[in-house]
Scaffold this motif. Structure first.
Motif, PDB file in Angstrom:
ATOM      1  N   ASP A  13       0.598   9.873  19.558  1.00 40.15           N
ATOM      2  CA  ASP A  13       0.724   8.725  18.670  1.00 40.15           C
ATOM      3  C   ASP A  13      -0.584   7.939  18.694  1.00 40.15           C
ATOM      4  O   ASP A  13      -0.946   7.349  19.703  1.00 40.15           O
ATOM      5  N   VAL A  14      -1.303   7.969  17.607  1.00 39.15           N
ATOM      6  CA  VAL A  14      -2.610   7.314  17.569  1.00 39.15           C
ATOM      7  C   VAL A  14      -2.516   6.037  16.733  1.00 39.15           C
ATOM      8  O   VAL A  14      -2.196   6.095  15.552  1.00 39.15           O
ATOM      9  N   PRO A  15      -2.770   4.867  17.326  1.00 38.26           N
ATOM     10  CA  PRO A  15      -2.688   3.636  16.548  1.00 38.26           C
ATOM     11  C   PRO A  15      -3.816   3.574  15.517  1.00 38.26           C
ATOM     12  O   PRO A  15      -4.912   4.054  15.774  1.00 38.26           O
ATOM     13  N   SER A  16      -3.533   2.989  14.373  1.00 36.53           N
ATOM     14  CA  SER A  16      -4.545   2.938  13.321  1.00 36.53           C
ATOM     15  C   SER A  16      -5.425   1.713  13.477  1.00 36.53           C
ATOM     16  O   SER A  16      -4.935   0.607  13.690  1.00 36.53           O
ATOM     17  N   PRO A  17      -6.725   1.894  13.368  1.00 38.03           N
ATOM     18  CA  PRO A  17      -7.622   0.729  13.422  1.00 38.03           C
ATOM     19  C   PRO A  17      -7.546  -0.099  12.142  1.00 38.03           C
ATOM     20  O   PRO A  17      -8.142  -1.169  12.061  1.00 38.03           O
ATOM     21  N   LEU A  18      -6.827   0.408  11.147  1.00 36.78           N
ATOM     22  CA  LEU A  18      -6.784  -0.300   9.856  1.00 36.78           C
ATOM     23  C   LEU A  18      -5.786  -1.457   9.857  1.00 36.78           C
ATOM     24  O   LEU A  18      -5.796  -2.281   8.947  1.00 36.78           O
ATOM     25  N   VAL A  19      -4.911  -1.484  10.849  1.00 39.72           N
ATOM     26  CA  VAL A  19      -3.926  -2.571  10.911  1.00 39.72           C
ATOM     27  C   VAL A  19      -4.662  -3.892  11.074  1.00 39.72           C
ATOM     28  O   VAL A  19      -5.520  -4.038  11.943  1.00 39.72           O
ATOM     29  N   GLY A  20      -4.331  -4.861  10.189  1.00 37.46           N
ATOM     30  CA  GLY A  20      -5.021  -6.155  10.202  1.00 37.46           C
ATOM     31  C   GLY A  20      -6.250  -6.176   9.305  1.00 37.46           C
ATOM     32  O   GLY A  20      -6.916  -7.190   9.169  1.00 37.46           O
ATOM     33  N   LYS A  21      -6.558  -5.031   8.697  1.00 36.08           N
ATOM     34  CA  LYS A  21      -7.710  -4.949   7.794  1.00 36.08           C
ATOM     35  C   LYS A  21      -7.200  -4.795   6.364  1.00 36.08           C
ATOM     36  O   LYS A  21      -6.070  -4.355   6.138  1.00 36.08           O
ATOM     37  N   PRO A  22      -8.033  -5.156   5.382  1.00 36.18           N
ATOM     38  CA  PRO A  22      -7.609  -4.990   3.988  1.00 36.18           C
ATOM     39  C   PRO A  22      -7.348  -3.519   3.672  1.00 36.18           C
ATOM     40  O   PRO A  22      -8.074  -2.653   4.132  1.00 36.18           O
ATOM     41  N   ALA A  23      -6.289  -3.258   2.919  1.00 37.79           N
ATOM     42  CA  ALA A  23      -5.981  -1.889   2.520  1.00 37.79           C
ATOM     43  C   ALA A  23      -7.125  -1.367   1.657  1.00 37.79           C
ATOM     44  O   ALA A  23      -7.556  -2.042   0.722  1.00 37.79           O
ATOM     45  N   PRO A  24      -7.657  -0.174   1.977  1.00 32.67           N
ATOM     46  CA  PRO A  24      -8.764   0.376   1.184  1.00 32.67           C
ATOM     47  C   PRO A  24      -8.385   0.466  -0.295  1.00 32.67           C
ATOM     48  O   PRO A  24      -7.274   0.866  -0.635  1.00 32.67           O
ATOM     49  N   ALA A  25      -9.317   0.059  -1.144  1.00 28.99           N
ATOM     50  CA  ALA A  25      -9.046   0.076  -2.581  1.00 28.99           C
ATOM     51  C   ALA A  25      -9.067   1.503  -3.101  1.00 28.99           C
ATOM     52  O   ALA A  25      -9.773   2.351  -2.563  1.00 28.99           O
ATOM     53  N   PHE A  26      -8.246   1.798  -4.089  1.00 26.24           N
ATOM     54  CA  PHE A  26      -8.299   3.104  -4.752  1.00 26.24           C
ATOM     55  C   PHE A  26      -7.698   2.979  -6.137  1.00 26.24           C
ATOM     56  O   PHE A  26      -6.908   2.084  -6.411  1.00 26.24           O
ATOM     57  N   THR A  27      -8.082   3.854  -6.999  1.00 28.33           N
ATOM     58  CA  THR A  27      -7.461   3.968  -8.315  1.00 28.33           C
ATOM     59  C   THR A  27      -7.190   5.449  -8.546  1.00 28.33           C
ATOM     60  O   THR A  27      -8.105   6.263  -8.466  1.00 28.33           O
ATOM     61  N   LEU A  28      -5.909   5.772  -8.766  1.00 27.26           N
ATOM     62  CA  LEU A  28      -5.528   7.175  -8.898  1.00 27.26           C
ATOM     63  C   LEU A  28      -4.572   7.334 -10.069  1.00 27.26           C
ATOM     64  O   LEU A  28      -3.871   6.391 -10.441  1.00 27.26           O
ATOM     65  N   PRO A  29      -4.526   8.546 -10.671  1.00 23.66           N
ATOM     66  CA  PRO A  29      -3.554   8.783 -11.743  1.00 23.66           C
ATOM     67  C   PRO A  29      -2.128   8.779 -11.193  1.00 23.66           C
ATOM     68  O   PRO A  29      -1.906   9.063 -10.020  1.00 23.66           O
ATOM     69  N   GLN A  30      -1.177   8.421 -12.070  1.00 23.67           N
ATOM     70  CA  GLN A  30       0.216   8.412 -11.651  1.00 23.67           C
ATOM     71  C   GLN A  30       0.832   9.793 -11.826  1.00 23.67           C
ATOM     72  O   GLN A  30       0.448  10.553 -12.713  1.00 23.67           O
TER      73      GLN A  30
END
Lengths: 174, 649, 160
Positions: free
Chosen positions: A28-45
């Protein structure tokens, strides 16, 4: 002659650590992204390739980002839980279809039910890398400011949903 | 029926272990001759029962009896017979059975070859082995019974992990277990000596051949594992610092230290406490290794199935065995005498420096292996400690040790003459220096690390050869076997260092895309892909590449790397093709098919001197075996029985 | 009398040199890899990184899908002229320190990095301490030069 007790003392400490170690999951590896802004992305639906989805679209709302794929075995395990939960309508669930074929993914949702408000298609897994995805399924709880507040790796169970995810969602929605 | 017989034999073995562990121990304390006399027959019966039990399990595998859960999980009707047999130790339950079989085997060996030892001592040694066996057998019977039935029986077995379907599985685990379970004998001798309060030179002489023999097996076992990983994992590494590898390497380091400190204790009666502690440590590290491998507290490439409740059981076992022996140590050690005096410059000091360095090395490996677990247990996050860390901290500790190998054997016991030693090393020094300057340049590129490696190897090798020469001059005919053993083992280290240095410094790797007819060049060799075809195997389908190896236009050989798809698990397996040679290996492994036109990704390595790594290990082990057969260990030591107890005062 | 071992060693050294030289001085054919410099850096970087999906393999060794993706990503970053440091930061930002096989030096890893050297210093220190104390307790017997030679001759016959 206390020094002859030293090996025993060192060993006792070691056993203590090993005992605690037994209760931990080394994978179980904790994510360093917790507490950070969610990375932006734009993807097709998934259901409408013409339309796109951006993480920024969700600003101002608490939401779940659920990474899944039709080839993923444990996704099958968590899917009924998500379908049930989606019925309550408590919080929008956005799907991220990770490294999958669009046709397979659509068929999968048709067969098993679609708990997602909408699903974005991450065909080459590039967004997955930005989110630090390493074992599908993974679920992120993102707050109104677009900050990742929690990451759950592995299938969501009713227990993890009720004990971990929902209390956090309730707190963030306040 | 066979599995029930096996299970029953296992239970009987547990009962005999109880007898072997308890009665002789009490008998030895109370001087009851009959109870003392029980030790040998109990140890031998114990071994026979376990051998029978093991044979029953093997029979279940060979007969494809899928009503046995363990067989159903680890075998398959399509599996070739030799792997069906080796699959006995391919999983958790069976490998524990092998472990305890080895333990009883060492016990039986002690019981038949220890006629010259005092009966009381033998009784205690066998009792300690019996006690360890009780713990392991309880673990097997209560948590990991290999004979548990599966009802209804499975129609087909799940198959053995394809990674394990290799000749390596047939030899590597038994050798490795022979080694690290073998340290139990040194442990038992140490604990028996602590119980009796008689820690003397005779004790050291008795446990020396056992320790060395176990060490030899462990050396071979580790080397075989390394070679297996080299050709099986498909990318040509030979050591990965994986927790499971470290689990076998730590006892090796402690065992190496023990062999050397036993020399001091035997020859000079000094540092008995330290030697006893090392004997306990070597076996404790073996047990710790078993715990690390079997409990799943650390992630490893070996991906053994793990179960926390089993982890708790082994941890308790570990705590009881090691905890009680260390308590005994703390209680008895303060009363042990210091032994013979010696000067600061002497063989004794050299061996102690060797011990400090080896123990520090073992400690560093332990620290690196357990650090992720410690940090996690303290709630400080997750981290990985991998090869870059170990290489960084290990080399600085090893370099002085390697330098010392050439010097140590020159030093006399008690008091060595520095000037004399320097004189005898002068030439080795010059040769080593020359090697450090010249060899790397001949390999194409001079770097400090390769220079250091060449220097160390030649330093050790030349000093060893000169010492043998000096000995021959004064009449080598009467040199004991252990003299040759020591020098052969040290020479093996030089060979090993050459291998490590040159393959580390000068290997070449090419990751290429190849179609039929394409040529890749590596290390001055050319490999032409003649084609890739599919071929059936007994329980897999393989894509087999055909490569023509040539040098300067002369065709040398055809190589056939495979990519196998096993039917039962659908796991792709890479089987590299290797052209092994004295000075280099050419190593080809197939990657993935890349497109419809038949292009494949292919990995090609040029590995200079890589086989010297394992050859060096074999020389070390051979040296050890030579030392074991030394005549003096088999002498009937009448004096030993009558050595005055004053040594312990 | 003493010369033959020297000759033997020199011969062995020359043999080694000959073995080494025989293999290296051959004409090199042109490499087939697209960009060898990039691949070299890729291997160097990915050997320091842990593959997350696999049990315990480096990114360089792993054939897992994610490992392939990440190697592709690293290759791209090398192409963009990113430094090793930046590439490492990219990985750590996504997967944490867990991804590094060489743990960063920081307060929680001081014990890890310092440990072996403290052990070494402590071990050698303890050795010196014990040896000196031992010698104070029992001074080594002083032998005359003649006695020593006699003892040495005896030892020559029996020691190993």
């Amino acid at each position: 002659m206390k020094r002859f007790l030293l090996p025993l003392a060192a060993f006792a400490v070691l056993v203590g650590f090993l005992a605690i170690g037994l209760t931990r999951d080394p994978r179980d590896v904790p994510s360093p992204l917790v507490g950070k802004p969610a990375p932006a992305f734009t993807l097709p639906q998934l259901h409408d390739a013409g339309k796109s989805f951006s993480a920024a679209d969700m600003k101002g709302r608490v939401w779940l980002l659920n990474v899944w794929a039709s080839w993923c075995v444990s996704c099958r395990e968590e899917h009924p839980v998500l379908v049930e939960f989606a019925k309550t309508g408590q919080v929008p669930i956005i799907g991220l279809d990770y490294k999958d074929k669009v046709a397979d993914a659509r068929q999968w949702l048709d067969k098993l039910g679609n708990p997602y408000t909408l699903t974005a298609v991450d065909a080459d897994g590039r967004v997955g890398i930005d989110y630090g995805v390493y074992g599908v399924p993974e679920t992120y709880v993102i707050d109104k400011q677009g900050i990742i507040r929690m990451k759950h790796t592995g299938p969501i169970t009713p227990e993890s949903l009720n004990k971990k995810i929902l209390p956090l969602v309730a707190e963030l929605s306040r | 029926m066979t599995p029930e017989l096996g299970h029953f034999a296992l239970i009987l073995a547990f009962v005999t272990a109880l007898m072997q562990g308890v009665l002789p121990l009490i008998g030895a304390q109370r001087r009851r001759t009959q109870w003392i006399a029980l030790a040998r027959p109990a140890a031998q019966t114990h071994f026979l029962l376990l051998a029978f039990s093991f044979a029953c399990l093997a029979q279940s595998f060979l007969a494809n009896d899928f009503s046995v859960a363990y067989v159903a999980q680890n075998s398959n009707t399509q599996l070739p017979a030799i792997y069906r047999f080796a699959a006995v130790w391919g999983g958790h339950e069976g490998s524990l059975l092998l472990w305890v079989l080895m333990l009883s085997g060492w016990g039986a060996a002690v019981s038949v070859t220890s006629r010259q030892l005092p009966e009381v001592m033998v009784a205690r040694v066998l009792a300690v082995l019996g006690l360890v066996s009780i713990g392991m057998l309880a673990f097997i019977l209560f948590t990991s019974n290999p004979f548990a039935r599966l009802l209804p029986a499975a129609a087909e077995g799940r198959d053995l992990n394809p990674l394990l379907q290799d000749p390596g599985l047939v030899f590597h685990p038994p050798m490795l277990y022979m080694g690290y379970v073998g340290f139990s004998v040194a442990f038992a001798f140490a604990v028996a000596a602590l119980i009796s309060g008689r820690l003397d030179a005779a004790w050291a002489r008795w446990s020396r051949p056992w320790t060395t023999a176990a060490w030899c097996f462990l050396t071979i076992g580790i080397a075989m594992g390394s070679w297996w990983a080299y050709y099986e994992l498909g990318w040509g590494g030979w050591w990965f610092w994986d927790p499971v590898e470290n689990a076998s390497f730590m006892p090796w380091l402690a065992g190496t230290a023990l062999i050397h400190s036993l020399a001091i204790t035997e020859k000079r009666g000094a540092f008995k406490n330290w030697t006893v502690l090392l004997a306990i440590a070597a076996f404790s590290l073996s047990l710790l290794g078993t715990f690390l491998v079997r409990s799943g507290v650390l992630t490893s490439v070996h991906a053994f199935a793990s179960d926390p409740s089993r982890g708790v059981f082994i941890l308790i076992l570990l705590g009881v065995v090691i905890g009680s022996s260390l308590t005994l140590f703390a209680w008895r050690a303060p009363r042990v005498s210091a032994g013979g005096a010696f000067a600061l410059v002497s063989r004794e000091t050299m061996l102690l420096i060797n011990n400090v360095l080896l123990v520090v090395a073992a400690g560093s490996v332990l620290l690196g292996t357990l650090y992720p677990l410690i940090i996690d247990a303290l709630g400080l996050g997750k981290l990985s400690v991998g090869p870059p860390y170990f290489n960084t901290v290990f080399v600085p500790v090893m370099v002085p040790l390697l330098l010392l190998i050439a010097v140590g054997p020159l030093a006399r016991w008690k008091h060595a003459d520095l000037r004399d030693m320097a004189r005898r090393l002068r030439l080795s020094f010059v040769l080593a220096l020359l090697a450090g300057i010249i060899l790397p340049q001949l390999m194409g590129r001079w770097t400090p690390m390769t220079a250091l490696g060449c220097l160390l190897a030649v330093w050790i090798a030349s000093s060893t050869v000169f010492q043998i020469a000096e000995r021959l001059k004064i009449g080598g005919g009467n040199a004991p076997a252990s003299f040759w053993g020591m020098h052969l083992a040290h020479f093996g280290i030089a060979v090993f260092v050459i291998g490590v240095t040159l393959v580390g410094g000068y290997q070449e790797e090419k990751d290429v895309r190849m179609q039929t007819g394409d040529v890749v060049s590596v290390g001055g060799y050319q490999l032409r892909l003649l084609g890739i075809s599919t071929a059936p195997g007994p329980n897999y389908r393989a894509s087999v590449g055909e490569f023509e190896l040539s040098k300067n236009g002369r065709v040398l050989k055809t190589l056939h790397p495979e990519k196998r798809q096993y039917f039962s698990s659908q796991m792709p397996m890479t089987e590299a093709a290797i052209d092994a040679g004295l000075t280099r290996d050419i190593y080809v492994s197939l990657g993935e098919p890349l497109d419809q036109q038949g292009a494949w990704s292919v990995r090609v390595y040029f590995k200079p001197f890589v086989d010297w790594i394992w050859a060096g290990c074999l020389l070390m082990a051979a040296g050890g075996f030579l030392a074991v057969i030394d005549r003096r260990y088999r002498l009937r030591v009448k004096a030993a029985a009558s050595v005055p107890a004053s040594v312990t005062a | 009398m003493r010369r033959w071992p020297v000759l033997l060693m020199l011969f062995a050294l020359f043999a080694l040199v000959a073995l080494v030289a025989g293999d290296v001085f051959a004409g090199e054919a042109a490499p087939l890899a697209t960009n060898e410099a990039v691949e070299k850096r890729l291997v160097a970087i990915s050997e320091e990184l842990r593959c997350l999906v696999c049990q315990n393999e480096s990114l360089a060794a792993s054939q897992a899908d994610l490992a392939n993706d990440l190697r592709r990503e690293i290759r791209k970053m090398i192409g963009e002229g990113k430094t090793d440091r930046e590439i490492l930061d990219f990985m750590v930002a996504r997967y944490g320190d867990f991804v590094r096989y060489r743990p960063p030096v920081k307060p929680t890893t001081w014990a890890l990095w310092g440990g072996p050297f403290i052990l070494l210093a402590g071990g050698l220190g303890a050795l010196v301490f014990f040896l000196r104390r031992r010698n104070r307790m029992a001074p080594p017997p002083v032998l005359s030069e003649e006695q020593r030679r006699h003892a040495a001759a005896l030892l020559d016959q029996s020691d190993t």
